[in-house]
Design an enzyme around this catalytic site. Structure first.
Site, PDB file in Angstrom:
ATOM      1  N   LYS A  50      -9.760  10.228   0.750  1.00  0.00           N
ATOM      2  CA  LYS A  50      -9.324  10.681  -0.577  1.00  0.00           C
ATOM      3  C   LYS A  50     -10.041  11.959  -1.013  1.00  0.00           C
ATOM      4  O   LYS A  50     -11.052  12.362  -0.407  1.00  0.00           O
ATOM      5  CB  LYS A  50      -9.571   9.551  -1.581  1.00  0.00           C
ATOM      6  CG  LYS A  50      -8.708   8.318  -1.318  1.00  0.00           C
ATOM      7  CD  LYS A  50      -8.883   7.284  -2.415  1.00  0.00           C
ATOM      8  CE  LYS A  50      -8.028   6.063  -2.157  1.00  0.00           C
ATOM      9  NZ  LYS A  50      -8.140   5.071  -3.256  1.00  0.00           N
ATOM     10  N   TYR A  67       1.874   5.589  -4.913  1.00  0.00           N
ATOM     11  CA  TYR A  67       1.202   4.506  -5.648  1.00  0.00           C
ATOM     12  C   TYR A  67       2.132   3.824  -6.648  1.00  0.00           C
ATOM     13  O   TYR A  67       1.661   3.232  -7.624  1.00  0.00           O
ATOM     14  CB  TYR A  67      -0.034   5.059  -6.361  1.00  0.00           C
ATOM     15  CG  TYR A  67      -1.243   5.190  -5.444  1.00  0.00           C
ATOM     16  CD1 TYR A  67      -1.787   4.072  -4.824  1.00  0.00           C
ATOM     17  CD2 TYR A  67      -1.851   6.421  -5.218  1.00  0.00           C
ATOM     18  CE1 TYR A  67      -2.896   4.165  -3.999  1.00  0.00           C
ATOM     19  CE2 TYR A  67      -2.957   6.529  -4.389  1.00  0.00           C
ATOM     20  CZ  TYR A  67      -3.469   5.391  -3.781  1.00  0.00           C
ATOM     21  OH  TYR A  67      -4.568   5.494  -2.958  1.00  0.00           O
ATOM     22  N   ASN A 117     -12.896   6.150  -4.538  1.00  0.00           N
ATOM     23  CA  ASN A 117     -13.465   5.226  -3.560  1.00  0.00           C
ATOM     24  C   ASN A 117     -13.245   5.635  -2.104  1.00  0.00           C
ATOM     25  O   ASN A 117     -13.171   4.795  -1.212  1.00  0.00           O
ATOM     26  CB  ASN A 117     -12.977   3.793  -3.830  1.00  0.00           C
ATOM     27  CG  ASN A 117     -11.477   3.661  -3.685  1.00  0.00           C
ATOM     28  OD1 ASN A 117     -10.766   4.631  -3.458  1.00  0.00           O
ATOM     29  ND2 ASN A 117     -10.993   2.437  -3.804  1.00  0.00           N
ATOM     30  N   HIS A 132      -8.210   5.143   1.413  1.00  0.00           N
ATOM     31  CA  HIS A 132      -7.117   4.193   1.212  1.00  0.00           C
ATOM     32  C   HIS A 132      -6.744   3.618   2.565  1.00  0.00           C
ATOM     33  O   HIS A 132      -6.801   4.319   3.574  1.00  0.00           O
ATOM     34  CB  HIS A 132      -5.896   4.907   0.609  1.00  0.00           C
ATOM     35  CG  HIS A 132      -4.658   4.071   0.655  1.00  0.00           C
ATOM     36  ND1 HIS A 132      -4.349   3.154  -0.330  1.00  0.00           N
ATOM     37  CD2 HIS A 132      -3.673   3.968   1.589  1.00  0.00           C
ATOM     38  CE1 HIS A 132      -3.219   2.556  -0.019  1.00  0.00           C
ATOM     39  NE2 HIS A 132      -2.791   3.025   1.148  1.00  0.00           N
TER      40      HIS A 132
HETATM   41  P1  CMP Z   1      -6.501   2.112  -3.068  1.00  0.00           P
HETATM   42  O1  CMP Z   1      -6.924   1.145  -2.016  1.00  0.00           O
HETATM   43  O2  CMP Z   1      -6.055   3.453  -2.615  1.00  0.00           O
HETATM   44  O3  CMP Z   1      -5.323   1.470  -3.940  1.00  0.00           O
HETATM   45  C1  CMP Z   1      -5.130   1.723  -5.304  1.00  0.00           C
HETATM   46  C2  CMP Z   1      -6.204   2.583  -5.897  1.00  0.00           C
HETATM   47  O4  CMP Z   1      -6.298   2.540  -7.292  1.00  0.00           O
HETATM   48  C3  CMP Z   1      -7.567   2.083  -5.428  1.00  0.00           C
HETATM   49  O5  CMP Z   1      -7.745   2.321  -4.073  1.00  0.00           O
HETATM   50  C4  CMP Z   1      -8.475   2.844  -6.378  1.00  0.00           C
HETATM   51  O6  CMP Z   1      -8.633   4.215  -6.015  1.00  0.00           O
HETATM   52  C5  CMP Z   1      -7.639   2.777  -7.648  1.00  0.00           C
HETATM   53  N1  CMP Z   1      -8.064   1.667  -8.499  1.00  0.00           N
HETATM   54  C6  CMP Z   1      -7.928   0.353  -8.280  1.00  0.00           C
HETATM   55  N2  CMP Z   1      -8.419  -0.369  -9.300  1.00  0.00           N
HETATM   56  C7  CMP Z   1      -8.880   0.525 -10.194  1.00  0.00           C
HETATM   57  C8  CMP Z   1      -9.494   0.413 -11.467  1.00  0.00           C
HETATM   58  N3  CMP Z   1      -9.724  -0.782 -12.038  1.00  0.00           N
HETATM   59  N4  CMP Z   1      -9.823   1.532 -12.108  1.00  0.00           N
HETATM   60  C9  CMP Z   1      -9.566   2.732 -11.551  1.00  0.00           C
HETATM   61  N5  CMP Z   1      -8.969   2.912 -10.338  1.00  0.00           N
HETATM   62  C10 CMP Z   1      -8.642   1.820  -9.668  1.00  0.00           C
END
Ligand code: CMP
Length: 139
Positions: free
Chosen positions: A9, A49, A112, A115
């Site tokens: 990311k 998403y 984070n 993905h």
């Molecule tokens: P990802 O595995 O890419 O799938 C959805 C994404 O949404 C997740 O990783 C995070 O980057 C984001 N995400 C999920 N939960 C939260 C949250 N509570 N607050 C902010 N971002 C979130």
């Protein structure tokens, strides 16, 4: 052998962790079948998403995912989808197991680092989002 999609990311690309994350995944036994840098536009991020459209963090997530380049890759392994989910760790890096990608490289629950597809069905859809079949024929 099966395939899955990973995306390094914008947070991790901007802080020059792409190479370290790719090296970590290769050490975990994944084979890179395709890899490219790209930058998502708003429509692409909203579509990718779409399942999260009703979540309170959706607009913030889309802004983050369009904030800079990402590295999308197709990874191959036995049971690639569950193995990659295990290798990246929990969504929140504070809860991610030691030595997972998110424990090592992620900044926060949203920023984070990586993905990974959550099912074989979604892996096929998500691979098609970034790659054409001809990208995967070489190996
Ligand atoms: P990802 O595995 O890419 O799938 C959805 C994404 O949404 C997740 O990783 C995070 O980057 C984001 N995400 C999920 N939960 C939260 C949250 N509570 N607050 C902010 N971002 C979130």
């Amino acid at each position: 052998m099966s395939l899955t999609l990973a995306i390094v990311k914008p947070d991790a690309v901007a802080s020059k962790k792409t190479g370290a994350i790719v090296a970590h995944l290769e050490r975990e036994g994944f084979t890179i079948r395709a890899l490219r840098m790209t930058r998502l536009n708003r429509g692409q991020a909203e579509s990718f998403y779409g399942v999260h459209r009703e979540r309170p963090f959706f607009q913030s997530l889309v802004s983050f995912m369009t904030s800079g380049p990402v590295a999308a890759m197709v990874l191959e392994a036995d049971d690639a989808v569950p193995r990659l989910r295990e290798a990246i760790g929990a969504t929140d890096p504070a809860e991610a197991a030691p030595d997972t990608v998110r424990a090592l490289f992620a900044e926060s629950k949203e920023r984070n680092a990586i993905h990974a597809s959550d099912s074989d069905e979604n892996a096929e859809i998500e691979i098609g989002f970034f790659f054409s079949t001809s990208d995967l024929l070489a190996l």
